[in-house]
Design a protein around this motif. Sequence first.
Motif, short mmCIF file in Angstrom:
data_model
loop_
_atom_site.label_atom_id
_atom_site.label_comp_id
_atom_site.label_asym_id
_atom_site.label_seq_id
_atom_site.Cartn_x
_atom_site.Cartn_y
_atom_site.Cartn_z
N GLU C 131 1.59 0.32 -6.08
CA GLU C 131 2.08 1.30 -7.06
C GLU C 131 1.28 2.59 -7.06
O GLU C 131 1.84 3.69 -7.12
CB GLU C 131 2.08 0.66 -8.46
N VAL C 132 -0.05 2.48 -7.01
CA VAL C 132 -0.89 3.68 -7.08
C VAL C 132 -0.68 4.57 -5.85
O VAL C 132 -0.89 5.79 -5.93
CB VAL C 132 -2.38 3.29 -7.24
N ASP C 133 -0.26 3.98 -4.75
CA ASP C 133 -0.09 4.76 -3.52
C ASP C 133 1.32 5.29 -3.34
O ASP C 133 1.53 6.24 -2.58
CB ASP C 133 -0.46 3.89 -2.30
N LEU C 135 3.10 6.25 -5.96
CA LEU C 135 3.33 7.14 -7.10
C LEU C 135 4.34 6.58 -8.10
O LEU C 135 5.06 7.33 -8.75
CB LEU C 135 3.76 8.53 -6.62
N THR C 160 -5.35 -0.93 -9.47
CA THR C 160 -5.76 0.47 -9.38
C THR C 160 -6.15 0.91 -7.96
O THR C 160 -6.46 2.09 -7.76
CB THR C 160 -6.99 0.77 -10.29
N GLY C 162 -4.50 -0.37 -4.79
CA GLY C 162 -3.52 -0.55 -3.72
C GLY C 162 -4.02 -1.44 -2.61
O GLY C 162 -3.43 -1.49 -1.52
#
Lengths: 224, 224, 224
Positions: C131-133, C135, C160, C162
């Motif tokens: 998800e963090v990568d 976006l 947090t 990835g």
Amino acid sequence: MPTLSQDGPQDRRVWTLHLGDDENRFSPAFLDEVDGFLADLAASSEPAVLVTTGGGKFFSNGLDLDWLGAHPERLGEYVARVQGVFERVLTLPVPTVAALNGHAFGAGAMLAMAHDHRVMRTERGYVCFPEVDILIPFTPGMNALVMSKLTPRAAVDAMTTGHRFGAEEALAAGIVDATAEVEDLHEAAAARVRHLAGKDRATLGTIKQRMFADVVAALRLPEA
Amino acid sequence: MPTLSQDGPQDRRVWTLHLGDDENRFSPAFLDEVDGFLADLAASSEPAVLVTTGGGKFFSNGLDLDWLGAHPERLGEYVARVQGVFERVLTLPVPTVAALNGHAFGAGAMLAMAHDHRVMRTERGYVCFPEVDILIPFTPGMNALVMSKLTPRAAVDAMTTGHRFGAEEALAAGIVDATAEVEDLHEAAAARVRHLAGKDRATLGTIKQRMFADVVAALRLPEA
Amino acid sequence: MPTLSQDGPQDRRVWTLHLGDDENRFSPAFLDEVDGFLADLAASSEPAVLVTTGGGKFFSNGLDLDWLGAHPERLGEYVARVQGVFERVLTLPVPTVAALNGHAFGAGAMLAMAHDHRVMRTERGYVCFPEVDILIPFTPGMNALVMSKLTPRAAVDAMTTGHRFGAEEALAAGIVDATAEVEDLHEAAAARVRHLAGKDRATLGTIKQRMFADVVAALRLPEA
């Protein structure tokens, strides 16, 4: 007083928040400085990570009880200010790690807990929540912060006993994630997050805001 | 029936709540006795810790299903009374430890979970939440209590399977914190908290109230 | 496309939800099939457990981003549908285990987390929350789901960074509960729950509903 410095290549910049070489207690001036530095980091846009550390025997001894004793009428405002710093670190939109160079007591330990990761030097220094011994219960916000980062077992051990955790004990309890010799400490901390510099800040910030939404709400409660 | 005794020096007094030598089920009379003992301890002011244990094969087999079967109309009142005991132990303003001398089943296991620490005898006895097998789901309060003391993995394993955890398994899952041979059990339990006698009761009580505020709220919910 | 099959004796029936041999992304048709299979299982009454697995290199790659890109106006409806599947698995009134035959990414990893247990094949495949990568922050419901099954340490590491967790790393972090060679994977997964077939469904369902009441509430929130 705290300082902020940067090193490393542009695409994996390490910002180091150095809390100082003394007890690094949270005086109002200290909090102003730290707040300003966190704002500078938040206002930047290059790939970055935050390492928070100190020099000498202390990471931080926490609340400035001398100042509080001289300004008892400002307790609520002061606690809100401290908790504001915890919130900013907890939800900072870059990866964060505390490098515990020495004692982290009370609010100093909470500041460490607010980071994504913690590395502690071996041989010297303790992490300790002395609240039960100094007759200052955790505020609801501080309670929520510490509990959000520990297993139930570690939370009871850390929060109800006043136990001083040396590096090996802190590692075994999951209060810290790794240990390192003092001369390797900063690099060991930076190495845990450096490769994460460059994560999209808006996304990472939203992820942390949602993970810790209840903690943020509790940190914003007015002190009774 | 339960008894309460004290031993040790005045500055680190160990109060032992002995649940009895039988199944130690929670009959109304049993609950009255335990409640009274907890009130006595709460009303004292000398440095103290609580060790809860039993004799024979059982720590406690939990709810008095025979009594409940004879008084089905009093279910709500009875559950509220049991949960009141859990709340009192969970937030007792002195350090607490359960010394599991034998089987701790259902509400007996929950009573153990309400303590700050748990030590279990080796070789004999199981900790077990048989709710899924006896068709009595955890109430919201019991659910909150057990979950507040376990990792997510241990909570699913303990609460959805009816598995009987022997001492080594219970230790591996973090359901108990240590094991000891039966002849050393009481001392092993007392030794985990004796040095904590004398913590300020108001502070420790407030710390526990805040750590477990959600559990307390759930334990006070009326049974539907 | 997914298939559902059964094997084993009547009193410990293993239902296998096979997600497919491709990337097994959650297209609307895929979600319809899975929903229907879960409804079939819920409507049955014989002793049963669920093993969810896939063939080839993927367990599931999660959201069907191609379909979403073509139907941006249906995002809210689509996410609600995905989260409905997570809720159904999370609270399914039979024991459940995910057998991770290969990559479990994003919502595919979340589907695995919704099960009671997880076994992962050795040597190949990653569990990853990208998800963090990509976006796309976790929705509040997805956030609550993943956090409900992990320790605080593992949650920060998984959510947090990835990071791609291979089998050994996923096991060490508690993201999965066991590993097995690919040819033994299905049996290793089934063996963890087969003896639990026959648990009273109403009781087990209520236990899971109460354990994960907050997660269910968050999964039902409308996507902003």
